[in-house]
Design an enzyme around this catalytic site. Structure first.
Site, PDB file in Angstrom:
ATOM      1  CE  LYS A  68     127.146  23.338  55.281  1.00 39.22           C
ATOM      2  NZ  LYS A  68     126.935  22.710  55.610  1.00 39.22           N
TER       3      LYS A  68
ATOM      4  NE  ARG B 246     126.702  19.764  61.705  1.00 40.37           N
ATOM      5  CZ  ARG B 246     127.201  20.428  61.308  1.00 40.37           C
ATOM      6  NH1 ARG B 246     127.414  21.513  60.339  1.00 40.37           N
ATOM      7  NH2 ARG B 246     128.987  20.179  61.534  1.00 40.37           N
TER       8      ARG B 246
HETATM    9  C1  9MG Z   1     129.230  18.222  59.429  1.00 39.99           C
HETATM   10  N1  9MG Z   1     128.728  18.760  58.754  1.00 39.99           N
HETATM   11  C2  9MG Z   1     129.038  20.267  58.327  1.00 39.99           C
HETATM   12  N2  9MG Z   1     127.835  20.603  57.182  1.00 39.99           N
HETATM   13  C3  9MG Z   1     127.064  19.177  57.201  1.00 39.99           C
HETATM   14  C4  9MG Z   1     125.757  19.534  57.087  1.00 39.99           C
HETATM   15  O1  9MG Z   1     125.480  20.207  55.719  1.00 39.99           O
HETATM   16  N3  9MG Z   1     125.183  18.054  57.117  1.00 39.99           N
HETATM   17  C5  9MG Z   1     126.293  17.186  57.771  1.00 39.99           C
HETATM   18  N4  9MG Z   1     124.827  15.633  58.369  1.00 39.99           N
HETATM   19  N5  9MG Z   1     126.747  16.926  58.270  1.00 39.99           N
HETATM   20  C6  9MG Z   1     127.544  18.212  57.648  1.00 39.99           C
END
Ligand code: 9MG
Length: 355
Positions: A298, A333
């Protein structure tokens, strides 16, 4: 109105954790760090949004004093049993691999927008150590325009079906109730919603589906969320939001054992908000649910470093993952599954029980 939050601080591991627990000096820390952890608490109080006091308290001091119902409620949530989630034990951190089936994803440039390439990449992530693969058909990067739900189903349903029939556990990443239904019919075991089930039909669909859900916090919506995000105190505001959504889920018939929560790094947050949320991640255990954290690639990583582009943010992604697991996060994730697995293996070795 005054609200009280507990952020685990002074986190103990191994022998120190066991001694702290045995002598009533610390509380047991939920989470996936091997060998178990224990903590002493920072108590944060705020009134009308503003933080009015912060203090450290050991368990011995708290137990010797007058009980505080607000603190007791937070401690009850911290102590609630966790897992399994998506059928998997949470005794070690789980990796959720990101599979964007979109032509415009920020981090993979739409590489997996064709069915064959998407399925191949999903299989590769599972083979590299992803317990869950998160399949999404709508880009949620800052500035992204919404996608029609029918188009989202077209992009995702075949991928979910193919990977499910290979035995890969899938979460369907969507904010639309109709896409949730189609994803679950195609075999998804988890609904991952960046709006925490805000679609008017989503709570009902999720409750009836019987699958697990991930509730994420977002301020605003993807197209404009990074314009000027403002919080009174980001950890407290996000905590209050997630508590309200957990309560809404439970009222709609989704038991706590099926809910995971996510602070939503990068979704309507400045780099400073993201850093503060990561620092206070342990505070979210009081909601009684597993914590999902998505920092991977990110842009805040570049902002807190030297402005690196999405493909040069692996070191910061791994550092964020380790910070999160050290505070008890159970699910990460990520885009880079093999690299994350290696980083976690090193962390687990250093946290060996008995050390
Ligand atoms: C779809 N998506 C994109 N970034 C995310 C994040 O940080 N957490 C979750 N649960 N979904 C995400």
């Amino acid at each position: 109105m005054q609200r009280t939050y507990i952020t685990p601080r002074g986190i103990l591991r191994g022998v120190a954790a066991r001694a702290g627990l045995a002598h009533g000096q610390a509380w047991p820390m939920p989470g996936s760090a091997p060998g178990g952890q224990a903590f002493t608490a920072a108590i944060v109080s705020r009134r009308a949004g503003a933080v009015v006091s912060q203090s450290l308290i050991t368990r011995i001091e708290y137990d010797a004093g007058k009980p505080d119902p607000d603190i007791d409620r937070e401690l009850l949530g911290i102590g609630a049993p966790r897992g399994p989630f998506a059928g998997h034990s949470l005794s070690r951190p789980l990796i959720m691999g990101v599979l964007n089936v979109t032509p415009d994803s920020f981090s993979d440039g739409g590489k997996f927008s064709d069915l064959g390439a998407a399925v191949t990449h999903g299989r590769a992530m599972a083979a590299a150590g992803a317990t869950l693969v998160d399949v999404g058909g709508e880009s949620t990067r800052p500035g992204a325009a919404p996608v029609d739900a029918g188009e989202e189903v077209m992009r995702t349903a075949g991928v979910v079906k193919a990977l499910t029939s290979d035995g890969v556990a899938i979460s369907i990443d969507t904010r639309h109730a109709s896409v949730m239904s189609a994803g679950v019919s195609a075999g998804a075991r988890v609904i991952n919603d960046i709006t925490a089930l805000a679609d008017p039909l989503a709570l009902e669909v999720a409750a009836k589906s019987g699958v697990d859900v991930i509730l994420m916090h977002m301020q605003g919506e993807p197209r404009t969320m990074q314009d000027d995000p403002v919080y009174a105190w980001a950890p407290g505001d996000v905590h209050d939001f997630l508590r309200a959504r957990v309560d809404a889920c439970r009222a709609a018939g989704i038991p706590l054992s099926r809910i995971a929560i996510d602070i939503g790094l990068g979704f309507g947050k400045t780099a400073a908000h993201n850093a503060e949320l990561l620092d206070h991640l342990g505070m979210f255990h009081s909601l009684g649910c597993p914590l999902v954290v998505g920092a991977s690639r990110k842009s805040f990583i570049g902002r807190l470093s030297a402005g690196e582009g999405s493909h040069d943010r692996l070191p910061g992604s791994l550092a964020s993952a380790l910070v999160a697991v050290a505070q008890g996060a159970q699910i990460l994730r990520v885009h880079d599954v093999a690299e994350t697995r290696q980083a976690l293996a090193l962390q687990a070795a250093a946290y060996t029980p008995g050390a």
